[in-house]
Design a protein around this motif. Structure first.
Motif, PDB file in Angstrom:
ATOM      1  N   UNK A  36      43.639  83.775 -15.264  1.00 41.43           N
ATOM      2  CA  UNK A  36      43.774  82.720 -16.276  1.00 41.43           C
ATOM      3  C   UNK A  36      44.186  83.315 -17.625  1.00 41.43           C
ATOM      4  N   UNK A  37      43.522  84.391 -18.022  1.00 47.02           N
ATOM      5  CA  UNK A  37      43.856  85.007 -19.317  1.00 47.02           C
ATOM      6  C   UNK A  37      45.299  85.495 -19.347  1.00 47.02           C
ATOM      7  N   UNK A  38      45.743  86.140 -18.272  1.00 48.92           N
ATOM      8  CA  UNK A  38      47.098  86.672 -18.236  1.00 48.92           C
ATOM      9  C   UNK A  38      48.137  85.560 -18.244  1.00 48.92           C
ATOM     10  N   UNK A  39      47.933  84.533 -17.415  1.00 51.64           N
ATOM     11  CA  UNK A  39      48.913  83.447 -17.338  1.00 51.64           C
ATOM     12  C   UNK A  39      48.987  82.671 -18.654  1.00 51.64           C
ATOM     13  N   UNK A  40      47.855  82.474 -19.305  1.00 49.83           N
ATOM     14  CA  UNK A  40      47.856  81.728 -20.569  1.00 49.83           C
ATOM     15  C   UNK A  40      48.466  82.556 -21.704  1.00 49.83           C
ATOM     16  N   UNK A  41      48.334  83.863 -21.644  1.00 51.38           N
ATOM     17  CA  UNK A  41      48.991  84.703 -22.640  1.00 51.38           C
ATOM     18  C   UNK A  41      50.507  84.556 -22.531  1.00 51.38           C
ATOM     19  N   UNK A  42      51.010  84.591 -21.305  1.00 52.61           N
ATOM     20  CA  UNK A  42      52.446  84.425 -21.114  1.00 52.61           C
ATOM     21  C   UNK A  42      52.894  83.021 -21.513  1.00 52.61           C
ATOM     22  N   UNK A  43      52.071  82.024 -21.204  1.00 50.32           N
ATOM     23  CA  UNK A  43      52.434  80.649 -21.537  1.00 50.32           C
ATOM     24  C   UNK A  43      52.530  80.461 -23.054  1.00 50.32           C
ATOM     25  N   UNK A  67      58.457  91.622 -20.949  1.00 54.31           N
ATOM     26  CA  UNK A  67      58.315  92.371 -22.188  1.00 54.31           C
ATOM     27  C   UNK A  67      58.235  91.388 -23.355  1.00 54.31           C
ATOM     28  N   UNK A  68      57.273  91.619 -24.236  1.00 55.92           N
ATOM     29  CA  UNK A  68      57.095  90.773 -25.411  1.00 55.92           C
ATOM     30  C   UNK A  68      57.615  91.504 -26.641  1.00 55.92           C
ATOM     31  N   UNK A  69      58.107  90.726 -27.588  1.00 57.41           N
ATOM     32  CA  UNK A  69      58.738  91.313 -28.777  1.00 57.41           C
ATOM     33  C   UNK A  69      57.734  92.084 -29.630  1.00 57.41           C
ATOM     34  N   UNK A  70      56.574  91.533 -29.853  1.00 54.24           N
ATOM     35  CA  UNK A  70      55.567  92.175 -30.689  1.00 54.24           C
ATOM     36  C   UNK A  70      54.871  93.301 -29.926  1.00 54.24           C
ATOM     37  N   UNK A  73      51.365  92.221 -29.025  1.00 49.82           N
ATOM     38  CA  UNK A  73      51.335  91.271 -27.913  1.00 49.82           C
ATOM     39  C   UNK A  73      51.626  91.976 -26.588  1.00 49.82           C
ATOM     40  N   UNK A  74      52.552  92.954 -26.614  1.00 46.49           N
ATOM     41  CA  UNK A  74      52.873  93.701 -25.409  1.00 46.49           C
ATOM     42  C   UNK A  74      51.667  94.507 -24.926  1.00 46.49           C
ATOM     43  N   UNK A  75      50.928  95.071 -25.868  1.00 47.83           N
ATOM     44  CA  UNK A  75      49.728  95.815 -25.504  1.00 47.83           C
ATOM     45  C   UNK A  75      48.681  94.898 -24.881  1.00 47.83           C
ATOM     46  N   UNK A  76      48.557  93.694 -25.443  1.00 51.91           N
ATOM     47  CA  UNK A  76      47.618  92.715 -24.876  1.00 51.91           C
ATOM     48  C   UNK A  76      48.039  92.331 -23.460  1.00 51.91           C
ATOM     49  N   UNK A  81      47.092  92.680 -17.654  1.00 54.21           N
ATOM     50  CA  UNK A  81      47.643  92.992 -16.328  1.00 54.21           C
ATOM     51  C   UNK A  81      46.826  94.091 -15.641  1.00 54.21           C
ATOM     52  N   UNK A  82      46.440  95.118 -16.404  1.00 50.88           N
ATOM     53  CA  UNK A  82      45.627  96.191 -15.834  1.00 50.88           C
ATOM     54  C   UNK A  82      44.272  95.669 -15.369  1.00 50.88           C
TER      55      UNK A  82
END
Length: 264
Positions: A36-43, A67-70, A73-76, A81-82
């Protein structure tokens, strides 16, 4: 009179097996939260997956390419994912341990008989076996109330009102039965998975499992014809499924095939 009910004191072995099953259930909840956390971050970044079912190998490859621009955000994203990967590996280790116990322990005969029913995988059968423990304490009519799958009642005089299910008793066993009951909604066909499970059980258990599968699907069709709400219908199916599980768990493999009452 009749106010004192016998109980079974679980052995150290049973307590350990129950802890293992509940640890796996906790892991299941952790994985759902991680998904849920991962999918909502992408959303939130307007990234939506349209390639089919989520959390498959194809979906995993798609996640790795995002890949996220920030940088923050990419680290999050990488952290979430890990977490999914780590919890998935933990779930796999628990599944392997449960499968080994189910194949070679005191619960093996019951697990194999319960596996003759649709929706009762090795994991579900082992979970029910360790949660219920001594099945001979119950009957086909009393197993449903034990897992809280009977309607509550508020009656006075000539008035009788039934409400939602009681949800008393063993919540872990109740969840397993409710989830398994959904499988009986689909048309009943004896496929390879079912045949493989039947090979591990006696002919008597196979016949009783087949009878239960046919009966439960017919009951689903009756509820659908009456336009019963599916969640309500599924709870009723789960209650009857509990009776069929009891019937198989207490089945004498060398006995006859006489009918047993499933539920009250």
């Amino acid at each position: 009179m009749d106010e004192v009910c016998p109980v079974t004191v679980p052995s150290i072995e049973q307590e350990a097996a129950r802890d293992l099953v509940r640890s796996r259930e906790d892991c299941r909840g952790d994985l759902m939260r991680a998904w849920h956390r991962l999918s909502k971050l992408l959303l939130r970044h307007r990234i939506v997956y349209y390639g089919g079912n989520a959390w498959t190998g194809v979906h995993d490859g798609w996640l790795c390419r995002q890949r996220l621009e920030s940088p923050a955000a990419q680290l999050a994203l990488e952290s979430d994912y890990e977490t999914v990967q780590a919890v998935t590996l933990r779930r796999h280790r628990l599944d392997v341990a449960i499968a080994e116990l189910a194949a070679d322990s005191r619960y093996t005969p019951i697990v194999r008989r319960l596996g003759c029913l649709r929706g009762i995988s090795t994991l579900t059968a082992f979970g029910l076996a360790v949660e219920i423990g001594d099945w001979t304490r119950f009957t086909g009519a009393s197993i449903g109330p034990f897992v809280g799958l009977v309607p509550s009642e508020n009656s006075s005089g000539q008035s009788r009102h039934q409400g939602p299910i009681t949800k008393t008793g063993n919540s872990h066993a109740r969840r397993l039965l409710v989830e398994a009951a959904w499988h009986h909604q689909r048309p009943y066909r004896i496929g390879k998975t079912m045949l493989d499970r039947w090979q591990l059980a006696s002919p008597i258990a196979q016949a009783r499992g087949d009878a239960g599968n046919r009966r439960l699907h017919r009951q689903w069709m009756k509820f659908i014809a009456r336009k019963k709400r599916h969640p309500v219908a599924n709870v009723a199916i789960a209650r009857e499924l509990a009776g069929w599980c009891w019937s198989l768990a207490t089945l004498d493999d060398v006995g006859d095939l006489g009918d047993r009452p499933m539920t009250g």
